[in-house]
Write a protein that holds these residues in place. Structure first.
Motif, PDB file in Angstrom:
ATOM      1  N   UNK A   1       0.792  -1.222   0.000  1.00 46.58           N
ATOM      2  CA  UNK A   1       0.000   0.000   0.000  1.00 46.58           C
ATOM      3  C   UNK A   1       0.826   1.274   0.000  1.00 46.58           C
ATOM      4  N   UNK A   2       2.125   1.143   0.262  1.00 45.95           N
ATOM      5  CA  UNK A   2       3.016   2.308   0.220  1.00 45.95           C
ATOM      6  C   UNK A   2       4.025   2.219  -0.925  1.00 45.95           C
ATOM      7  N   UNK A   3       3.809   1.281  -1.824  1.00 47.74           N
ATOM      8  CA  UNK A   3       4.597   1.222  -3.044  1.00 47.74           C
ATOM      9  C   UNK A   3       6.023   0.752  -2.894  1.00 47.74           C
ATOM     10  N   UNK A   4       6.314  -0.014  -1.845  1.00 44.60           N
ATOM     11  CA  UNK A   4       7.686  -0.470  -1.601  1.00 44.60           C
ATOM     12  C   UNK A   4       7.946  -1.779  -2.344  1.00 44.60           C
ATOM     13  N   UNK A   5       8.304  -1.677  -3.604  1.00 42.40           N
ATOM     14  CA  UNK A   5       8.408  -2.867  -4.443  1.00 42.40           C
ATOM     15  C   UNK A   5       9.503  -3.817  -3.975  1.00 42.40           C
ATOM     16  N   UNK A   6      10.658  -3.286  -3.576  1.00 37.72           N
ATOM     17  CA  UNK A   6      11.728  -4.168  -3.099  1.00 37.72           C
ATOM     18  C   UNK A   6      11.349  -4.834  -1.776  1.00 37.72           C
TER      19      UNK A   6
END
Length: 218
Positions: free
Chosen positions: A173-178
């Motif tokens: 939900x916070x876009x932290x792909x790694x």
């Protein structure tokens, strides 16, 4: 709380570094100010994303406690605290968190490793409404290294925080792909649903993080 102590808190809340510096120069003892809830001015500055103000306050302090040292990465203070009291690794702050929470939240992987080596509980749930584990704190701080250390120490990857989200949901939900990829590599359940019935992929889509949703199999 005295008027000057109230002024210190006001400066932090309003990001007034100039007035804060003037107050501390006139009375260095104000660096020890705490809120009515017992949270130090230094930690309040960190909570509001003002690390420069936290360091300014720290420079006027006679000493840091283990929570502040963990958040700022001051290893010598932590080692000294643990030499004096090995159980300090399990102490709980005024706002209900352990030293490991602070090291994880403020991206101090070296300190996370030290605390874990000294017996910190990677699954300790904060005694506040957040109900954060150190893993949740690491995700909130976008600290990949801390997250990996905590997971390798045996943390439960799918434990839920106070709002019902898992670490994977919060990262998505916070876009932290790694971070999402790391959590998946450690067995995070991508099919788990939030209290609103949404999977991590759907939370990512709601926030416009389509690339994150793709690796979650949306």
């Amino acid at each position: 709380m005295t008027p000057d102590e109230q002024a210190i808190i006001y400066c932090i809340q309003n990001q007034d570094s100039s007035e804060l510096a003037s107050l501390l120069a006139a009375n260095p003892g104000l660096a020890d100010t705490r809120t009515d809830a017992g949270v130090s001015a230094l930690m309040l500055a960190l909570y509001t994303g003002q690390r420069h103000l936290a360091r300014s306050i720290a420079a006027h302090r006679m000493g840091l406690d283990i929570f502040e040292a963990s958040a700022l990465g001051v290893r010598a203070v932590i080692e000294r605290s643990l030499e004096m009291d090995p159980d300090a690794v399990m102490h709980i702050s005024a706002d209900g968190m352990s030293p490991l929470h602070f090291a994880a939240r403020f991206n101090q992987p070296d300190i996370c490793g030290l605390l874990l080596d000294r017996g910190a509980n990677p699954d300790f749930v904060s005694e506040n409404p957040l109900a954060f584990t150190p893993l949740h704190a690491a995700v909130a701080g976008a600290s990949l290294e801390s997250t990996e250390l905590i997971l390798d120490a045996g943390a439960s990857v799918d434990r839920r925080q106070g709002d019902g989200l898992t670490a994977l949901m919060a990262a998505a939900g916070t876009g932290q792909i790694e971070m999402v990829a790391l959590l998946l590599d450690h067995g995070a359940d991508s099919d788990a649903r939030s209290e609103q019935g949404l999977r991590a992929a759907e939370l990512a889509i709601d926030q416009g993080f389509d690339e994150v949703a793709d690796i979650l199999g949306a």
